[in-house]
Scaffold this motif. Structure first.
Motif, mmCIF file in Angstrom:
data_model
loop_
_atom_site.group_PDB
_atom_site.id
_atom_site.type_symbol
_atom_site.label_atom_id
_atom_site.label_comp_id
_atom_site.label_asym_id
_atom_site.label_seq_id
_atom_site.Cartn_x
_atom_site.Cartn_y
_atom_site.Cartn_z
ATOM 1 N N ARG A 18 0.816 -1.224 0.000
ATOM 2 C CA ARG A 18 0.000 0.000 0.000
ATOM 3 C C ARG A 18 0.850 1.274 0.000
ATOM 4 N NH1 ARG A 18 -3.213 -1.759 3.419
ATOM 5 N NH2 ARG A 18 -4.828 -2.396 1.959
ATOM 6 N N GLU A 19 1.883 1.312 0.813
ATOM 7 C CA GLU A 19 2.698 2.540 0.883
ATOM 8 C C GLU A 19 3.420 2.799 -0.437
ATOM 9 O OE1 GLU A 19 2.204 4.755 3.174
ATOM 10 O OE2 GLU A 19 0.902 3.307 4.190
ATOM 11 N N ASP A 20 3.870 1.732 -1.094
ATOM 12 C CA ASP A 20 4.520 1.893 -2.402
ATOM 13 C C ASP A 20 3.528 2.421 -3.432
ATOM 14 O OD1 ASP A 20 6.777 0.842 -1.275
ATOM 15 O OD2 ASP A 20 6.500 -1.182 -2.102
ATOM 16 N N VAL A 21 2.303 1.897 -3.372
ATOM 17 C CA VAL A 21 1.260 2.331 -4.310
ATOM 18 C C VAL A 21 0.986 3.823 -4.128
ATOM 19 C CG1 VAL A 21 -1.206 2.121 -4.842
ATOM 20 C CG2 VAL A 21 0.187 0.055 -4.549
ATOM 21 N N LEU A 22 0.867 4.248 -2.870
ATOM 22 C CA LEU A 22 0.643 5.666 -2.574
ATOM 23 C C LEU A 22 1.809 6.510 -3.098
ATOM 24 C CD1 LEU A 22 -0.823 5.362 1.019
ATOM 25 C CD2 LEU A 22 -1.821 6.813 -0.755
ATOM 26 N N GLN A 23 3.026 6.026 -2.856
ATOM 27 C CA GLN A 23 4.205 6.790 -3.259
ATOM 28 C C GLN A 23 4.311 6.896 -4.779
ATOM 29 O OE1 GLN A 23 5.678 8.638 -0.966
ATOM 30 N NE2 GLN A 23 6.547 9.621 -2.790
ATOM 31 N N ARG A 24 4.020 5.787 -5.472
ATOM 32 C CA ARG A 24 4.060 5.818 -6.946
ATOM 33 C C ARG A 24 3.083 6.863 -7.484
ATOM 34 N NH1 ARG A 24 5.085 0.267 -6.997
ATOM 35 N NH2 ARG A 24 2.892 -0.367 -6.977
ATOM 36 N N ALA A 25 1.911 6.924 -6.843
ATOM 37 C CA ALA A 25 0.909 7.902 -7.286
ATOM 38 C C ALA A 25 1.391 9.322 -7.018
ATOM 39 C CB ALA A 25 -0.420 7.641 -6.580
#
Ligand SMILES: [Zn+2]
Length: 277
Positions: A18-25
């Motif tokens: 989840r944190e990676d997904v947020l960061q990519r966005a």
């Protein structure tokens, strides 16, 4: 500015990264995430996610698929969850006569009960409507006539999530105070009607969304969708409107901020509800 006006980051498909997904966005330029609940548990998770992150906001509600499970106690729970300042709307609620996972009467009951809740809390609603164009419009136009009496001036009543109707219907929704949300599936070769809507509605009444993890754009079709791909909806909308992607990103973010009351970005140039062009 760029706001994904509808995603399900609380979904278990994001549990591992989840944190990676947020960061990519964020790296792709996304400045706001509206995380939408579909039952009581996912609504609670949405609030938890939003409480810890300044750029995440939560929407609480029970999807028409689960309408038959909605109890008065659940309404109380949603009401209490909405005490959080991070809860910006009630949803996703509405009608789904495509899958009919709850009987139609139950869907309508749950829809009405949650519209009443939204009205009492002065929160906008996030609407899911599938194979129920006529019925949804009828309920929402009646809702508009009733709610408008004590509704804050110049505030939209809600947003048509993943809008799949034609331009005529889109304009009718705008007339009764509903923002039209264009999803990442606008990139599909067969999504001509959706591109017509993206080109044909007033820009101040348009938002963009991913509905992640669902409805991935054409480039990653068949895979998990994520908020970073909202940029693909933006590019597509920009192309059909003949404007720069940055303009679509900023304009749709302002609209989302206006609708959801995200004061820190929305207020200065927030459009007025009376202006529809
Ligand atoms: Zn959704």
């Amino acid at each position: 500015m760029l706001i994904d006006s509808h995603c399900h980051l609380q979904d278990r498909k994001f549990d591992k990264d989840r944190e990676d997904v947020l960061q990519r966005a964020r790296d792709a330029g996304v400045t706001g995430f509206v995380v939408v609940g579909y039952d009581v548990a996912s609504s609670r998770k949405a609030v938890d996610l939003a409480d810890d992150r300044s750029d995440v906001h939560a929407v609480v509600g029970v999807h028409p698929h689960d309408a038959k499970t909605l109890t008065p106690k659940d309404i109380d729970t949603l009401d209490r969850l909405a005490d959080s300042a991070k809860v910006v709307a009630i949803g996703e609620i509405g009608l789904d006569f495509y899958r009919n996972l709850s009987p139609r009467e139950e869907q309508e009951r749950a829809f009405h009960e949650q519209l009443d809740l939204a009205r009492s809390l002065k929160l906008p609603v996030v609407i899911h409507s599938r194979n129920a164009d006529l019925e949804t419009y009828e309920i929402l136009s009646r809702y508009e006539r009733e709610a408008i009496v004590d509704w804050p001036r110049d505030k939209p009543l809600g947003i048509m999530h993943c809008f799949a109707g034609d331009v005529t219907l889109a304009l009718r929704y705008i007339e009764i105070g509903f923002v039209i949300s264009i999803p990442t599936t606008v990139t599909y070769p067969n999504a001509g009607r959706m591109r017509e809507v993206a080109a044909g509605v007033p820009s101040r009444w348009m938002a963009v969304e991913t509905d992640a993890p669902y409805l991935p754009p054409q480039s990653v079709r068949g895979k998990r969708n994520e908020p970073a791909y909202v940029t693909e909806a933006v590019s597509c909308v920009a192309k059909v409107r003949g404007v720069a992607p940055e303009e679509v990103a900023d304009r749709t973010a302002l609209t989302a901020a206006w609708l959801f009351g995200l004061g820190e970005i929305g207020e200065p140039s927030a459009p007025s509800r009376a202006e529809t062009s």
